[in-house]
Design a protein around this motif. Structure first.
Motif, PDB file in Angstrom:
ATOM      1  N   ASN A 236      32.576  18.272  -6.109  1.00  0.00           N
ATOM      2  CA  ASN A 236      32.822  19.307  -5.095  1.00  0.00           C
ATOM      3  C   ASN A 236      34.167  19.788  -4.812  1.00  0.00           C
ATOM      4  N   ARG A 237      34.928  18.650  -4.578  1.00  0.00           N
ATOM      5  CA  ARG A 237      36.216  18.843  -4.184  1.00  0.00           C
ATOM      6  C   ARG A 237      37.215  19.475  -5.159  1.00  0.00           C
ATOM      7  N   LEU A 238      37.072  18.933  -6.421  1.00  0.00           N
ATOM      8  CA  LEU A 238      37.572  19.659  -7.561  1.00  0.00           C
ATOM      9  C   LEU A 238      37.148  20.828  -7.935  1.00  0.00           C
ATOM     10  N   LEU A 239      35.980  21.174  -7.591  1.00  0.00           N
ATOM     11  CA  LEU A 239      35.770  22.251  -7.756  1.00  0.00           C
ATOM     12  C   LEU A 239      36.208  23.609  -6.867  1.00  0.00           C
ATOM     13  N   ARG A 240      36.408  23.077  -5.541  1.00  0.00           N
ATOM     14  CA  ARG A 240      37.328  23.863  -4.657  1.00  0.00           C
ATOM     15  C   ARG A 240      38.635  23.979  -5.004  1.00  0.00           C
ATOM     16  N   ARG A 241      39.213  23.185  -5.581  1.00  0.00           N
ATOM     17  CA  ARG A 241      40.775  23.404  -5.900  1.00  0.00           C
ATOM     18  C   ARG A 241      40.852  24.146  -7.112  1.00  0.00           C
ATOM     19  N   VAL A 242      39.778  23.928  -8.138  1.00  0.00           N
ATOM     20  CA  VAL A 242      39.733  24.788  -9.364  1.00  0.00           C
ATOM     21  C   VAL A 242      39.728  26.122  -8.949  1.00  0.00           C
ATOM     22  N   ARG A 243      38.725  26.533  -8.023  1.00  0.00           N
ATOM     23  CA  ARG A 243      38.346  27.793  -7.476  1.00  0.00           C
ATOM     24  C   ARG A 243      39.801  28.308  -7.186  1.00  0.00           C
TER      25      ARG A 243
ATOM     26  N   ALA B 144      17.330   1.259  -1.450  1.00  0.00           N
ATOM     27  CA  ALA B 144      17.649   2.233  -2.586  1.00  0.00           C
ATOM     28  C   ALA B 144      18.793   1.740  -2.985  1.00  0.00           C
ATOM     29  N   HIS B 145      19.336   1.769  -4.187  1.00  0.00           N
ATOM     30  CA  HIS B 145      20.563   1.622  -4.657  1.00  0.00           C
ATOM     31  C   HIS B 145      21.166   2.839  -5.246  1.00  0.00           C
ATOM     32  N   MET B 146      21.994   3.528  -4.796  1.00  0.00           N
ATOM     33  CA  MET B 146      22.436   5.024  -5.505  1.00  0.00           C
ATOM     34  C   MET B 146      23.567   4.310  -6.646  1.00  0.00           C
ATOM     35  N   GLU B 147      23.114   4.907  -7.729  1.00  0.00           N
ATOM     36  CA  GLU B 147      24.203   4.651  -8.865  1.00  0.00           C
ATOM     37  C   GLU B 147      25.111   5.906  -9.009  1.00  0.00           C
ATOM     38  N   PHE B 148      26.415   5.643  -9.965  1.00  0.00           N
ATOM     39  CA  PHE B 148      27.104   6.861 -10.097  1.00  0.00           C
ATOM     40  C   PHE B 148      26.507   7.897 -10.862  1.00  0.00           C
ATOM     41  N   TYR B 149      26.943   8.994 -10.776  1.00  0.00           N
ATOM     42  CA  TYR B 149      26.121  10.177 -11.604  1.00  0.00           C
ATOM     43  C   TYR B 149      26.727  10.277 -13.036  1.00  0.00           C
ATOM     44  N   ALA B 150      25.415  10.642 -13.897  1.00  0.00           N
ATOM     45  CA  ALA B 150      26.018  10.971 -15.206  1.00  0.00           C
ATOM     46  C   ALA B 150      26.645  12.452 -15.351  1.00  0.00           C
ATOM     47  N   PRO B 151      27.510  12.539 -16.301  1.00  0.00           N
ATOM     48  CA  PRO B 151      28.276  13.837 -16.434  1.00  0.00           C
ATOM     49  C   PRO B 151      27.346  15.055 -16.389  1.00  0.00           C
ATOM     50  N   GLU B 152      26.015  14.995 -16.981  1.00  0.00           N
ATOM     51  CA  GLU B 152      25.101  15.971 -17.052  1.00  0.00           C
ATOM     52  C   GLU B 152      24.551  16.293 -15.583  1.00  0.00           C
ATOM     53  N   GLU B 153      24.489  15.344 -14.859  1.00  0.00           N
ATOM     54  CA  GLU B 153      24.107  15.548 -13.602  1.00  0.00           C
ATOM     55  C   GLU B 153      25.040  16.143 -12.593  1.00  0.00           C
ATOM     56  N   LEU B 154      26.411  15.633 -13.118  1.00  0.00           N
ATOM     57  CA  LEU B 154      27.466  16.160 -11.998  1.00  0.00           C
ATOM     58  C   LEU B 154      27.634  17.726 -12.119  1.00  0.00           C
ATOM     59  N   GLU B 155      27.193  17.986 -13.755  1.00  0.00           N
ATOM     60  CA  GLU B 155      27.474  19.444 -14.006  1.00  0.00           C
ATOM     61  C   GLU B 155      26.662  20.202 -13.178  1.00  0.00           C
ATOM     62  N   ARG B 156      25.321  19.792 -13.121  1.00  0.00           N
ATOM     63  CA  ARG B 156      24.375  20.333 -12.199  1.00  0.00           C
ATOM     64  C   ARG B 156      25.085  20.463 -10.845  1.00  0.00           C
ATOM     65  N   VAL B 157      25.584  19.597 -10.180  1.00  0.00           N
ATOM     66  CA  VAL B 157      26.138  19.418  -8.986  1.00  0.00           C
ATOM     67  C   VAL B 157      26.983  20.748  -8.700  1.00  0.00           C
ATOM     68  N   VAL B 158      27.882  20.675  -9.844  1.00  0.00           N
ATOM     69  CA  VAL B 158      28.940  21.732  -9.738  1.00  0.00           C
ATOM     70  C   VAL B 158      28.451  23.273  -9.892  1.00  0.00           C
ATOM     71  N   HIS B 159      27.513  23.405 -10.926  1.00  0.00           N
ATOM     72  CA  HIS B 159      26.952  24.519 -11.085  1.00  0.00           C
ATOM     73  C   HIS B 159      26.263  25.079  -9.449  1.00  0.00           C
ATOM     74  N   ARG B 160      25.557  24.098  -9.205  1.00  0.00           N
ATOM     75  CA  ARG B 160      24.776  24.591  -7.631  1.00  0.00           C
ATOM     76  C   ARG B 160      25.788  24.865  -6.746  1.00  0.00           C
ATOM     77  N   SER B 161      26.825  23.983  -6.478  1.00  0.00           N
ATOM     78  CA  SER B 161      27.816  24.243  -5.552  1.00  0.00           C
ATOM     79  C   SER B 161      28.589  25.691  -5.943  1.00  0.00           C
ATOM     80  N   ALA B 162      29.075  25.854  -7.039  1.00  0.00           N
ATOM     81  CA  ALA B 162      29.609  27.038  -7.616  1.00  0.00           C
ATOM     82  C   ALA B 162      28.592  28.247  -6.949  1.00  0.00           C
ATOM     83  N   LEU B 163      27.577  28.286  -7.240  1.00  0.00           N
ATOM     84  CA  LEU B 163      26.767  29.260  -6.840  1.00  0.00           C
ATOM     85  C   LEU B 163      26.557  29.627  -5.185  1.00  0.00           C
ATOM     86  N   LEU B 164      26.795  28.425  -4.402  1.00  0.00           N
ATOM     87  CA  LEU B 164      26.735  28.566  -2.754  1.00  0.00           C
ATOM     88  C   LEU B 164      28.042  28.996  -2.649  1.00  0.00           C
TER      89      LEU B 164
END
Ligand SMILES: Nc1ncnc2c1ncn2[C@@H]1O[C@H](COP(=O)(O)OP(=O)(O)OP(=O)(O)O)[C@@H](O)[C@H]1O
Length: 366
Positions: free
Chosen positions: A236-243, A191-211
């Motif tokens: 996730n790292r930027l989210l922690r610094r922005v928090r 499996a080749h993993m691609e870079f994530y689209a901005p909308e997918e990263l938004e979901r990652v950020v929302h999910r991590s913020a909840l946790l």
């Protein structure tokens, strides 16, 4: 290419402590553990990989068999370790985690393989950095679930065959092209993993913020996602610094303004470029009129090692379409001029580049 000439350098070591670096140290990995999705349903993005892997795992489960060996390739921080843990969880199997650089002798690998339980998942990160003898031992282990352990040295050395329980190898590499074909061919699923689209990263950020129990609105998440270079680890790292910023300087809630202001403090601009990236672009534009200029000259102008410019800054600049590597040297694209708010020399008065409207002040804005 001679497989023994494979590069073993680690780009992360060239510029440690980078907020937008895609690798993680041990301390960060511990923080990350809490944010890892636990099953395929929770894993965001990578639709094709998820769908295919789901089939592979379901079929193996239905047969009551151990899953085929899986090779995951892709840049650091895209979720290879996470996916290996999910594979183990979905198979109800334990997981053993190790890495290529940790296996320098065939004996190191034999010790790990011989202690695996039936069905166990062996996650081998940076599989392209394993030693050659260990790699050869792995071929047989993957195919026949057997290794030959060599006892003694010289003419008296004897190979003792050792049966292994069936296991699933999950190999991860940032450079699938550097794996010797005999190794690549032994994986049942790649499996080749691609870079994530901005909308997918938004979901990652929302999910991590909840946790992390952080309040964030849609615009705040979009702002962080847009600066995360297609990489969940960076998001996730930027989210922690922005928090942190939101707690100290605002009311704890992450909005677009709070995220922009925080990331301005950390010098991560609106496209996710940091000081090093911008330094390279600025030198290229301001000192060399956008190029072409040789890598060594550019590196001297920036005050960095050649390798740092080439391996740390350039890959993202190239991916973003801001810089091109040409046979005549490095060249800036029109997007680079636009991003730094500068006007190319041929569009301005003869001579050097000059600041256009907007200029540097806009770089960190939303
Ligand atoms: N698809 C995803 N959905 C949600 N979070 C993700 C996803 N992929 C990765 N992450 C998060 O990003 C972080 C980094 O992921 P991970 O450690 O799996 O990356 P990696 O590809 O193994 O990196 P490396 O190559 O450096 O080992 C983890 O905290 C993980 O929770």
């Amino acid at each position: 290419m001679n497989w023994d000439d494979r590069p073993h350098e680690d780009a992360a070591a060239l510029a440690p402590e980078r907020l937008v670096g895609a690798s993680a140290d041990g301390e960060e990995q511990a923080v990350e553990a809490a944010l890892r999705p636990k099953d395929l349903g929770e894993f965001i993005g990578q639709e094709k990989v998820r769908e295919q892997l789901d089939l592979v795992l379901r079929a193996a489960r239905a047969r009551g068999a151990t899953a085929d060996h899986v090779l995951l390739s892709g840049a650091p921080g895209l979720g290879k370790t996470t996916l290996s843990m999910i594979i183990a969880a979905e198979m109800g199997a334990p997981i053993r985690i190790t890495s290529g650089p940790a296996i320098q002798h065939a004996g190191d690998l034999a010790a790990i393989l011989s202690s695996l339980q039936e069905g166990e998942v062996l996650f081998l990160d940076e599989i392209h950095r394993m030693s050659r003898p260990a790699e050869e031992m792995l071929y047989m282990a993957m195919e026949d679930f057997r290794v030959d352990v060599v006892v003694g040295k010289g003419p008296g050395a004897t190979a003792i065959p050792l049966e292994l329980p069936p296991f699933t190898l999950v190999g991860a590499t940032t450079r699938a092209g550097l794996l010797p074909p005999p190794l690549r061919d032994r994986f049942g699923f790649t499996a080749h993993m691609e870079f994530y689209a901005p909308e997918e990263l938004e979901r990652v950020v929302h999910r991590s913020a909840l946790l992390l129990d952080v309040e964030i609105d849609a615009d705040g998440a979009a702002e962080i996602a847009g600066r995360s270079r297609g990489t969940p680890r960076i998001a996730n790292r930027l989210l922690r610094r922005v928090r942190d910023y939101a707690q100290v300087k605002a009311d704890g809630v992450i909005t677009r303004d709070v995220a922009s202001a925080a990331l301005k403090v950390y010098e991560v601009d609106s496209r996710g470029l940091d000081r090093l990236d911008r330094g390279v672009l600025e030198a290229l534009l301001r000192l060399f009129g956008g190029g072409p200029v040789g890598l060594s000259t550019l590196a001297v102008a920036v005050g960095e090692e050649r390798e740092t410019v080439e391996e740390v800054a350039e890959p993202f600049l190239v991916r973003e379409g801001l810089l091109a590597r040409t046979p005549r040297g490095r060249v800036a694209t029109p997007a680079a001029w636009a991003h730094l708010g500068l006007t190319p020399p041929n569009a301005a008065a003869p001579g050097a580049a000059r600041s256009g409207q907007g200029g540097q002040g806009d770089l960190f804005g939303a």
